[in-house]
Write a protein that holds these residues in place. Sequence first.
Motif, short mmCIF file in Angstrom:
data_model
loop_
_atom_site.label_atom_id
_atom_site.label_comp_id
_atom_site.label_asym_id
_atom_site.label_seq_id
_atom_site.Cartn_x
_atom_site.Cartn_y
_atom_site.Cartn_z
N LEU A 1 47.02 59.44 42.50
CA LEU A 1 46.47 58.09 42.55
C LEU A 1 47.08 57.33 43.72
O LEU A 1 48.30 57.25 43.86
N VAL A 2 46.22 56.76 44.56
CA VAL A 2 46.69 55.94 45.68
C VAL A 2 46.49 54.48 45.30
O VAL A 2 45.36 54.05 45.06
N ILE A 3 47.59 53.76 45.21
CA ILE A 3 47.49 52.39 44.73
C ILE A 3 47.32 51.42 45.88
O ILE A 3 48.15 51.36 46.78
N ARG A 4 46.18 50.70 45.87
CA ARG A 4 45.96 49.66 46.88
C ARG A 4 45.74 48.33 46.17
O ARG A 4 46.59 47.96 45.36
N LYS A 5 44.64 47.66 46.41
CA LYS A 5 44.57 46.29 45.88
C LYS A 5 43.41 45.99 44.95
O LYS A 5 43.08 44.83 44.74
N SER A 6 42.77 46.97 44.42
CA SER A 6 41.60 46.67 43.60
C SER A 6 41.92 46.61 42.11
O SER A 6 41.03 46.50 41.28
N VAL A 7 43.22 46.69 41.79
CA VAL A 7 43.63 46.57 40.38
C VAL A 7 44.64 45.44 40.27
O VAL A 7 45.58 45.37 41.06
N LYS A 8 44.43 44.56 39.31
CA LYS A 8 45.35 43.45 39.09
C LYS A 8 46.18 43.70 37.83
O LYS A 8 45.64 44.16 36.82
N VAL A 9 47.45 43.40 37.90
CA VAL A 9 48.29 43.54 36.72
C VAL A 9 48.00 42.37 35.79
O VAL A 9 48.05 41.21 36.21
N ARG A 10 47.64 42.68 34.54
CA ARG A 10 47.27 41.60 33.61
C ARG A 10 48.33 41.45 32.52
O ARG A 10 48.81 42.43 31.96
#
Lengths: 334, 334
Positions: free
Chosen positions: A323-332
Amino acid sequence: MATIKDVAKRAGVSPSTVSRALSGKVPVDQETRERVMEAVRALNYKPNILAKGLKEGRTNTIGLIVPNISNPVFPAVARGVEDVAREHGFTVILCNTDEDIEAEKDYVEKLQKRWVDGFIFATARKESHHILQLKEKGFPVVLVVRHMGQAVDAVVIDNYKSSFEAVKYLIDTGHRKICIVNGDTSLTLYKERFEGYKHALQAAGLPITPELVLDAAGRGDTGYETVRAMLEKGMLPDAVFATSDPRAIRVIRAIKDCGLSVPDDVSVVGFDDLDISAFLDPPLTTVCQPLYEMGARAARRLIDIINGEKYGQPKVELVEAKLVIRKSVKVREH
Amino acid sequence: MATIKDVAKRAGVSPSTVSRALSGKVPVDQETRERVMEAVRALNYKPNILAKGLKEGRTNTIGLIVPNISNPVFPAVARGVEDVAREHGFTVILCNTDEDIEAEKDYVEKLQKRWVDGFIFATARKESHHILQLKEKGFPVVLVVRHMGQAVDAVVIDNYKSSFEAVKYLIDTGHRKICIVNGDTSLTLYKERFEGYKHALQAAGLPITPELVLDAAGRGDTGYETVRAMLEKGMLPDAVFATSDPRAIRVIRAIKDCGLSVPDDVSVVGFDDLDISAFLDPPLTTVCQPLYEMGARAARRLIDIINGEKYGQPKVELVEAKLVIRKSVKVREH
DNA sequence: CTGAAAGCGCTTACAG
DNA sequence: CTGAAAGCGCTTACAG
């Protein structure tokens, strides 16, 4: 076009000698060799590869069959195949079937008539009997990206595990209503990605909600319409797992067109890691398949088989995706 | 594998008769034909295409040479080529050179040894002597997308005109500081796109500002860095004309990463109209090349040449490109 | 309508 | 080291 006889005549030797001088594998008098080379140059002689192939029973060529060349996944695999093939003196013939099994059979039909020494398929499905037949005839065959159980050699990722981890990441970052936008589940690969999704939710004690399981298979990719329809019905997930990057692009567009924001309102995770995925808005968090590497390994395996080594028990090689983590997931927070 | 002799023996006829029964072009006794077909089926006989090609002096195959299969432009062209080829009973061998002229020469070297009956090149450059040589030898050759003056048959768009119109559209919608992010100008196509840009500005009485002429050629595409550098130096255009869609995607990312908005602060126009261009944020206004059509026409032309018709004066066919207006350009008032 | 022969352009075992 | 011959698996003029 000049033939070997023309060269022989000009160099004042027999065709056999020309052949030997050119092959380089057999001792030939130095001076004779030079006369031959001279004649070859003068006549711009190119050996007829059909005659050579006919005589030798092989062409040093492999057929690579891909389902859809417009999906950037396959060009990446093709690169890996080509580079390894070239290192080993093989040429690759790339055939695009557009997911049309009849087109595929046509290619196989033509190429197996001694055009190619073996095949790499990125098109395997349950119904791909022609692949099994080829294999049974003893024709060298390797699968890549899509496999057929343990029956045929293959190089694939662990789709179940990668998908599980992607969804687990969404859960760990606080998402609870996770939608999956999936491809054609008659392909093992999408079935496995769905299983990964399901089990990740179950492992976290979350329910599987049928309204959040979306089908975007088929030509022209329906990810945009499907997601838009869901949103307009008032069903609002906090994350979407799109099982390919082209699908993720359409999903993001659909979310935005409904006046929502990615990732503030809805997080999105893709699958593939295309060249452009880092440049999207937002830069896409996605599962990176080592596509080049997969192509390279498949080619190596096939060439081994062609060269007569170890065509014993088929082996399914699993390579690592991550998994490459960029910016399309927000920590909720909850 | 079964040969024609095996079939002949089983059917109790001579190999000549098998050949004739299979060809379908020569009268063969009905009952004999059936016995042959029966034997063909029983032995799963496939004629060796190398032997056939050697004898007949052609293989009904064309070589399609593309510079970079990861750029979606080329898959689209390839589709057009394949569909037409298939209609005419030809197979296409797709070769990816990765813009490496040595790799290209290797392919040409191998394929011209009677593997293929002709070539379609999407890789032509000024330095492509090998293409000219092929043509001079009388080998059927057609160019597509990139051409070489009037020397070789080709199917291309009018790059100058399309570019002129794209830039004129930006001027007409009120833009005054228009930046161009261009590809490798040693390719005629990018040179022409630059000329179109220049003349559109001149026609409107606008100056050519060197700081707004950006070079994003080369591998890995440098559009992102180049634009970002310009913006950080305080140079702020009101529009960017990116001469390909992959470049436009990187340009948009760069603009956004500098805290600016597209199209509110800067408008962007691309060139290509890829599958995903309509789904970008904002949906991209771009020049649509009829890529499939271009491939189809190139294939038709090549097949005509192979079939011995009209290989007279080379013709350069121009096809129409048109601007597709979406949402990446804002109308500005002054 | 059908068979025997020649030949497409190579390579390679067989002699020398 | 080199040449003459055979043969890879087809197709097609030549006879009949």
